[in-house]
Design an enzyme around this catalytic site. Structure first.
Site, short mmCIF file in Angstrom:
data_model
loop_
_atom_site.label_atom_id
_atom_site.label_comp_id
_atom_site.label_asym_id
_atom_site.label_seq_id
_atom_site.Cartn_x
_atom_site.Cartn_y
_atom_site.Cartn_z
N THR A 1 0.89 -1.75 -0.27
CA THR A 1 -0.13 0.28 0.27
C THR A 1 0.75 1.12 -0.18
OG1 THR A 1 -1.01 1.88 1.48
CG2 THR A 1 -0.02 -0.02 2.76
N ASP A 2 0.70 2.29 0.12
CA ASP A 2 0.56 4.00 -0.49
C ASP A 2 0.94 4.11 1.09
OD1 ASP A 2 -1.13 4.95 0.22
OD2 ASP A 2 -1.23 5.97 -1.36
N GLU A 3 0.28 3.76 2.42
CA GLU A 3 0.35 3.83 3.12
C GLU A 3 2.29 3.82 4.05
OE1 GLU A 3 -2.90 3.60 5.86
OE2 GLU A 3 -4.27 3.90 4.96
N TYR B 1 -1.19 -0.57 10.92
CA TYR B 1 -1.36 -1.10 9.96
C TYR B 1 -0.41 -0.89 8.97
CZ TYR B 1 -3.48 -0.79 4.73
OH TYR B 1 -3.34 -1.91 3.65
N LYS C 1 2.41 -3.20 6.61
CA LYS C 1 3.09 -3.96 5.98
C LYS C 1 4.22 -3.07 5.36
CE LYS C 1 -0.64 -4.63 3.10
NZ LYS C 1 -0.63 -5.36 2.59
P1 NAD Z 1 -9.94 -6.94 2.40
O1 NAD Z 1 -10.06 -6.03 4.11
O2 NAD Z 1 -11.26 -6.19 1.67
O3 NAD Z 1 -9.95 -8.11 2.22
C1 NAD Z 1 -9.34 -8.70 3.20
C2 NAD Z 1 -9.37 -10.35 3.12
O4 NAD Z 1 -8.44 -10.92 3.52
C3 NAD Z 1 -10.69 -10.87 3.71
O5 NAD Z 1 -11.17 -11.69 2.78
C4 NAD Z 1 -9.63 -11.23 4.50
O6 NAD Z 1 -10.95 -13.13 4.39
C5 NAD Z 1 -8.84 -12.18 4.29
N1 NAD Z 1 -7.95 -12.30 5.09
C6 NAD Z 1 -7.34 -11.60 6.38
N2 NAD Z 1 -6.45 -12.15 7.16
C7 NAD Z 1 -6.64 -13.33 6.48
C8 NAD Z 1 -5.90 -14.84 7.21
N3 NAD Z 1 -4.61 -14.54 8.57
N4 NAD Z 1 -5.70 -15.99 6.47
C9 NAD Z 1 -6.74 -15.43 4.79
N5 NAD Z 1 -6.78 -15.05 4.57
C10 NAD Z 1 -6.79 -13.68 5.94
O7 NAD Z 1 -8.74 -5.90 2.22
P2 NAD Z 1 -8.75 -4.77 0.20
O8 NAD Z 1 -9.20 -3.66 0.79
O9 NAD Z 1 -8.96 -5.91 -0.34
O10 NAD Z 1 -7.15 -4.99 0.42
C11 NAD Z 1 -6.71 -6.22 -0.16
C12 NAD Z 1 -5.23 -6.14 -0.02
O11 NAD Z 1 -4.56 -4.74 -0.61
C13 NAD Z 1 -4.85 -5.68 1.21
O12 NAD Z 1 -2.64 -6.02 1.51
C14 NAD Z 1 -3.73 -4.00 1.50
O13 NAD Z 1 -3.32 -3.98 2.81
C15 NAD Z 1 -4.41 -3.44 0.25
N6 NAD Z 1 -4.26 -2.65 -0.45
C16 NAD Z 1 -5.23 -2.13 0.02
C17 NAD Z 1 -6.08 -0.74 -0.07
C18 NAD Z 1 -7.55 -0.67 -0.44
O14 NAD Z 1 -7.87 0.78 -0.52
N7 NAD Z 1 -8.20 -1.26 0.58
C19 NAD Z 1 -5.30 -0.05 -1.28
C20 NAD Z 1 -3.99 -0.96 -1.53
C21 NAD Z 1 -3.59 -1.47 -0.77
O1 DAU Z 2 -3.57 4.17 0.79
C1 DAU Z 2 -4.23 2.54 1.07
C2 DAU Z 2 -4.93 2.31 1.84
O2 DAU Z 2 -6.29 3.19 1.78
C3 DAU Z 2 -5.47 1.28 2.52
O3 DAU Z 2 -3.94 0.20 2.04
C4 DAU Z 2 -5.70 0.58 3.49
O4 DAU Z 2 -6.15 -0.71 3.67
C5 DAU Z 2 -7.65 1.52 3.43
O5 DAU Z 2 -8.20 1.26 3.65
C6 DAU Z 2 -7.21 2.85 2.56
O6 DAU Z 2 -7.24 3.70 3.58
P1 DAU Z 2 -7.43 4.97 4.54
O7 DAU Z 2 -7.37 4.88 6.04
O8 DAU Z 2 -6.95 5.73 3.77
O9 DAU Z 2 -9.28 4.98 3.98
P2 DAU Z 2 -10.14 5.27 4.40
O10 DAU Z 2 -11.26 4.90 3.99
O11 DAU Z 2 -10.38 4.75 5.91
O12 DAU Z 2 -10.19 6.87 5.21
C7 DAU Z 2 -10.02 7.48 3.67
C8 DAU Z 2 -9.90 9.28 4.27
O13 DAU Z 2 -11.71 9.25 4.98
C9 DAU Z 2 -8.66 8.77 5.84
O14 DAU Z 2 -8.37 10.43 5.60
C10 DAU Z 2 -9.67 8.99 6.65
C11 DAU Z 2 -11.35 9.74 6.80
N1 DAU Z 2 -12.51 8.56 7.32
C12 DAU Z 2 -12.97 7.63 7.31
C13 DAU Z 2 -13.65 7.20 7.80
C14 DAU Z 2 -14.16 5.41 7.82
C15 DAU Z 2 -13.31 9.46 7.47
O15 DAU Z 2 -13.40 10.64 7.46
N2 DAU Z 2 -14.27 9.11 8.26
C16 DAU Z 2 -15.05 7.94 8.40
O16 DAU Z 2 -15.88 7.86 8.87
#
Ligand code: NAD
Ligand code: DAU
Length: 340
Positions: A124-126, A149, A153
């Protein structure tokens, strides 16, 4: 191509599997997922019977479960499995260390034992922290994670790199910005705002709401992961983004307008501790070296996403009630009956 995809029942993983099955007739996929609260087999209902697809319930922290399902002959492991929600990591970091760090190491060891020729790690970019003074994240940005988190990562990335340097494992890493689209669990900003707006519930805004995220439609991220898997050189790291920076308040107002809900639902609440101010990706390297570029604009993506949530009232209700977990149990019982 035979793929072992972890975390495929989550948001991005399920979209990735659907996209691969639709675009590659020769792909065979094992989806290995523990089905935590974030894993939902309803995300894969439409493709569950595809003969090229198989689901295995298993935990990436459990070496015997992983090795029991990872056959020789797999062409790549694509690791999406993770604890992914920043707010949950602030409440309790232990699961994040177990799954995101220890789980990644288990997968790396298994990849070596089974001689898997490519390990794609979805990061992730985080991991690069917060861009408080302008500029963009690039592949050369230092790792500076701010939440448990992001730290977990970042630690996983170090283990992936170490497996390459020490053991010669073929690895590639992707660092994507914030995804949105269908099947995202309604704890993340965009699905939460859509679901609350549709029900006339308040929309919580952390702090001043001026934090900036760089949004990408989930299919664009999936296409990038696929392109990197197939084309990237060993050891590459790619930053993936769609040049779509928006302040949270702007995103929220756009969604409220798309849903037809009043801006008065916006409710300011306490800020997230350690809240990163801004993320923004410079995707030039992945565009020029891998030949990927995003296809969906923010406006198109939001319209598609709002339409999907409008048409998916049952999915939202199940996700919010935890009822989707019953689908897994029923599905298992049905499969057992069919077998006998
Ligand atoms: P998500 O939380 O929706 O899904 C995670 C999945 O992993 C779920 O199906 C869960 O059951 C499974 N999982 C969790 N722990 C596990 C374990 N111990 N063994 C096997 N399976 C397990 O997450 P997402 O938003 O789909 O993100 C997927 C990946 O992409 C993550 O690695 C996250 O860090 C990365 N990512 C997410 C975002 C975003 O914006 N959501 C952005 C950049 C990178
Ligand atoms: O940048 C990539 C990441 O983006 C991924 O690695 C993470 O898995 C994914 O959860 C996401 O992280 P963020 O923390 O940026 O996403 P989130 O949707 O939780 O929040 C987006 C922004 O909105 C953040 O600045 C927090 C804010 N927020 C979030 C929630 C849930 C609010 O203001 N109110 C809310 O209720």
């Amino acid at each position: 191509m035979k793929l072992f995809i972890t975390g495929g029942a989550g948001f991005i993983g399920s979209n990735h599997i659907r996209l691969l099955l639709a675009s590659d007739p020769d792909v065979e996929i094992v989806n290995f997922d523990a089905l935590t609260y974030a894993g939902n087999l309803e995300n894969l209902r439409d493709i569950a019977e595809d003969p090229r697809y198989r689901f295995v319930r298993g935990n990436i922290t459990n070496a015997s479960e992983v090795l029991g399902s990872l056959e020789e002959g797999v062409d790549a492991i694509v690791n999406f499995a993770a604890e992914s929600h920043v707010d949950r990591s602030i409440e309790s970091a232990a699961e994040f260390v177990l799954t995101n760090v220890a789980g990644t190491q288990v997968l790396l060891d298994a990849a070596r034992m089974r001689k898997v020729p490519r390990f794609v790690h979805v990061s992730t970019d985080e991991v690069m922290g917060s861009l408080d003074d302008g500029g963009f994240f690039t592949e050369d940005s230092p790792l500076a994670p701010n939440s448990p988190y992001a730290a977990s990562k970042a630690a996983a990335e170090h283990l992936v790199r170490a497996a390459m340097k020490t053991h010669g494992l073929d690895v590639v890493i992707t660092r994507c910005s914030n995804n949105y689209g269908p099947y995202q669990f309604p704890e993340k900003l965009i699905p939460l705002v859509i679901a609350n707006a549709m029900e006339g519930k308040i929309v919580p805004v952390y702090g001043d709401g001026l934090q900036v995220r760089d949004w990408i439609y989930v299919d664009d991220h999936c296409r990038a992961v696929d392109a990197v898997m197939r084309k990237a050189a060993t050891g590459s790291v790619y930053c993936i983004g769609a040049r779509s920076e928006r302040a949270n308040l702007e995103v929220i107002r756009t969604i409220l307008d798309a849903v037809g809900a009043p801006h008065s639902l916006i409710t300011y609440v306490s800020d997230r501790p350690g809240h990163d101010r801004r993320y923004a990706i410079d995707p030039v390297r992945v565009e020029s070296e891998v030949g990927w570029s995003p296809q969906v604009t923010f406006e198109e993506g939001i319209a598609k996403t709002v339409a999907w949530y409008r048409d998916s009232a049952e999915w939202i209700a199940h996700a919010r009630s935890g009822e989707y977990r019953e689908f897994y149990e029923k599905n298992l019982a049905w499969r057992e009956t069919m077998k006998s």
